[in-house]
Scaffold this motif. Structure first.
Motif, PDB file in Angstrom:
ATOM      1  N   LEU A 170     -43.633  87.323 -39.222  1.00 34.36           N
ATOM      2  CA  LEU A 170     -42.873  87.266 -40.470  1.00 34.36           C
ATOM      3  C   LEU A 170     -41.667  88.197 -40.406  1.00 34.36           C
ATOM      4  O   LEU A 170     -41.751  89.304 -39.873  1.00 34.36           O
ATOM      5  CB  LEU A 170     -43.770  87.670 -41.649  1.00 34.36           C
ATOM      6  CG  LEU A 170     -44.861  86.672 -42.060  1.00 34.36           C
ATOM      7  CD1 LEU A 170     -45.851  87.331 -43.015  1.00 34.36           C
ATOM      8  CD2 LEU A 170     -44.250  85.427 -42.700  1.00 34.36           C
ATOM      9  N   ARG A 171     -40.541  87.757 -40.937  1.00 33.77           N
ATOM     10  CA  ARG A 171     -39.314  88.546 -40.890  1.00 33.77           C
ATOM     11  C   ARG A 171     -38.874  89.048 -42.266  1.00 33.77           C
ATOM     12  O   ARG A 171     -38.330  90.128 -42.407  1.00 33.77           O
ATOM     13  CB  ARG A 171     -38.186  87.713 -40.250  1.00 33.77           C
ATOM     14  CG  ARG A 171     -38.425  87.441 -38.772  1.00 33.77           C
ATOM     15  CD  ARG A 171     -38.310  88.729 -37.965  1.00 33.77           C
ATOM     16  NE  ARG A 171     -38.602  88.533 -36.551  1.00 33.77           N
ATOM     17  CZ  ARG A 171     -39.770  88.775 -35.977  1.00 33.77           C
ATOM     18  NH1 ARG A 171     -40.786  89.220 -36.727  1.00 33.77           N
ATOM     19  NH2 ARG A 171     -39.963  88.590 -34.694  1.00 33.77           N
ATOM     20  N   LEU A 172     -39.082  88.237 -43.303  1.00 35.47           N
ATOM     21  CA  LEU A 172     -38.696  88.628 -44.661  1.00 35.47           C
ATOM     22  C   LEU A 172     -39.898  89.181 -45.418  1.00 35.47           C
ATOM     23  O   LEU A 172     -39.836  90.273 -45.994  1.00 35.47           O
ATOM     24  CB  LEU A 172     -38.110  87.438 -45.418  1.00 35.47           C
ATOM     25  CG  LEU A 172     -37.740  87.702 -46.883  1.00 35.47           C
ATOM     26  CD1 LEU A 172     -36.526  88.625 -46.952  1.00 35.47           C
ATOM     27  CD2 LEU A 172     -37.447  86.392 -47.612  1.00 35.47           C
ATOM     28  N   ASP A 197     -35.843  81.530 -49.582  1.00 40.85           N
ATOM     29  CA  ASP A 197     -35.935  82.433 -48.441  1.00 40.85           C
ATOM     30  C   ASP A 197     -37.390  82.794 -48.146  1.00 40.85           C
ATOM     31  O   ASP A 197     -37.793  82.918 -46.983  1.00 40.85           O
ATOM     32  CB  ASP A 197     -35.122  83.700 -48.700  1.00 40.85           C
ATOM     33  CG  ASP A 197     -33.623  83.428 -48.758  1.00 40.85           C
ATOM     34  OD1 ASP A 197     -33.172  82.467 -48.108  1.00 40.85           O
ATOM     35  OD2 ASP A 197     -32.907  84.170 -49.463  1.00 40.85           O
ATOM     36  N   ASP A 226     -39.337  81.710 -44.588  1.00 41.99           N
ATOM     37  CA  ASP A 226     -40.025  82.673 -43.727  1.00 41.99           C
ATOM     38  C   ASP A 226     -41.469  82.243 -43.473  1.00 41.99           C
ATOM     39  O   ASP A 226     -41.954  82.277 -42.334  1.00 41.99           O
ATOM     40  CB  ASP A 226     -39.983  84.055 -44.377  1.00 41.99           C
ATOM     41  CG  ASP A 226     -40.361  85.175 -43.421  1.00 41.99           C
ATOM     42  OD1 ASP A 226     -40.049  85.059 -42.216  1.00 41.99           O
ATOM     43  OD2 ASP A 226     -40.962  86.155 -43.869  1.00 41.99           O
ATOM     44  N   SER A 284     -41.586  79.163 -41.132  1.00 42.11           N
ATOM     45  CA  SER A 284     -41.322  79.454 -39.719  1.00 42.11           C
ATOM     46  C   SER A 284     -42.588  79.913 -39.011  1.00 42.11           C
ATOM     47  O   SER A 284     -42.770  79.662 -37.820  1.00 42.11           O
ATOM     48  CB  SER A 284     -40.219  80.504 -39.598  1.00 42.11           C
ATOM     49  OG  SER A 284     -40.673  81.772 -40.060  1.00 42.11           O
TER      50      SER A 284
END
Length: 399
Positions: free
Chosen positions: A332-334, A385, A389, A392
């Motif tokens: 996870l990025r956000l 957003d 996330d 993905s």
């Protein structure tokens, strides 16, 4: 403020509890003091004796805490509130004020891990028995009521399965059996903007104000709300003598500030969570979505009846194995891997190994908490957003 209960929710969250000082400060100052001056020895004695109102020592009360307490009491439509240094501080103070050795507590079979640990392992050391039962089944629940029962304790929605319990039905069942049994409801997942248990027949509300009440992830705090008599008992015994879990004036200031935007934040949390839940419901990597706002969710009708909206919390079960899920979430990025909830940021956690690690595998199964359950506190970011996330990561779990 006069007629504060007649004002709208948004007005009360901003104006109730404000203290005007000589400087004319718009925001109530932080009363960073441990003790308070008395004009005379006689005045000090009168305050200690309870014959005169006023501040004595900040372990008992402080103007900064009074402001936050009055706000929350008003928003929950309770007579009074008591601030504590954490949610567990509030829960512990409320419970220790309510029972003595030989008494019995009936608790929901699904609870926050530390609450479960307190009830299962802590209270029992001092002669207070706790039974964990499914409170959805009211007939089964009623069978467990005994002359020793002094407290009914539950959350709704339950943490982390979002199971919905009917506050009004439970309170009516309990008080019909014995009006003196105290029904205590943890309202952390909802905040008073979405749900007010006292209006539905509960006797006491507790909060981890660390979450939605503050809303910014920078405070640890808790509250008890109920009758003025019970809150007075919690203040002079449960808080002062038993736990000492006193909130600091600075943290009370942050709580009062956070409460000013509670309704706006909750609206965004709810709308974002609804969009995220609908996305997750349709994703092939997701086996199950726990969210009260989905029409096929088991507690949907009760939630619709007792909640203004369906909240910002949801949980999911994924079709992949535990290790595979963990490795995917690490990408996870956000969204942030963290416990707690109600922050501006979206927080994701693995309940069985984190917030509910106090449960044994058998206790997890009994509470309906699977090894693969992932809890999500949907934040205030742009919902597209958040979804992007999550997508993905989830896409990597689809073969």
């Amino acid at each position: 403020m006069e007629n504060k209960q007649k004002l709208g929710f948004a007005t009360r969250q901003i104006h109730v509890g404000k203290i005007k000082d000589a400087s004319g400060a718009l925001c109530t100052p932080i009363y960073q003091t441990s003790t308070f001056e008395f004009e005379t020895v006689q005045q000090g004695g009168a305050r200690f004796a309870g014959e005169e109102p006023g501040y004595i020592y900040s372990r008992l009360s402080n103007p900064s805490l009074t402001q936050a307490e009055e706000k929350l009491a008003s928003l929950e439509n309770g007579e009074a509130a008591l601030a504590a240094a954490s949610g567990m501080g509030a829960i512990s103070a409320a419970l220790w004020t309510s029972v003595v050795a030989g008494d019995e507590i009936l608790a929901s079979d699904t609870l926050y891990g530390c609450t479960f640990s307190l009830l299962c392992h802590g209270m029992t050391k001092f002669g207070v028995d706790t039974k964990f039962i499914d409170m959805v089944n009211l007939e089964n629940f009623q069978k467990h009521l005994t002359p020793k029962t002094k407290v009914i304790y539950f959350e709704t929605p339950c943490n982390p399965t979002l199971k919905i319990l009917d506050i009004k039905a439970i309170a009516e069942t309990v008080h019909k059996y014995n009006p003196s049994i105290r029904v205590i409801v943890d309202n952390t997942f909802c905040s008073p903007y979405l749900q007010r248990p006292l209006e539905l027949g509960a006797d006491v509300v507790v909060h981890s104000a660390t979450k939605y009440i503050n809303g910014h992830g920078d405070v640890i705090a808790g509250f008890i709300v109920g009758t003025a008599e019970f809150i007075g008992q919690c203040r002079t015994f449960g808080l002062k003598d038993m736990t000492g879990a006193v909130l600091s004036p600075f943290d009370a200031f942050l709580i009062a500030r956070g409460l000013k935007t509670l309704d706006i934040r909750m609206e965004r949390h709810c709308s974002n969570a609804r969009k995220v839940a609908e996305f997750l419901y349709s994703h092939p990597a997701v086996d199950k979505v726990y969210y009260p706002g989905l029409p096929d969710f088991k507690g949907y009708e009760v939630a619709r009846k007792q909640m203004k909206d369906f909240g910002g919390m949801l949980s999911i079960e994924l079709k992949a194995g535990r290790d595979e899920v963990a490795n995917a979430l690490n990408s996870l990025r956000l969204c942030t891997i963290a416990v707690s909830l109600g922050d501006a940021e979206t927080l994701v956690e693995h309940a069985a190994s984190m917030t509910h690690s106090t449960y044994t595998p058998e206790e997890l199964a009994a509470a309906g908490i699977s090894e693969g359950l992932v809890r999500i506190s949907v934040g205030l970011e742009d919902p597209d957003d958040i979804i992007a996330d999550l997508k993905s990561v989830l896409d990597t779990l689809v073969s």
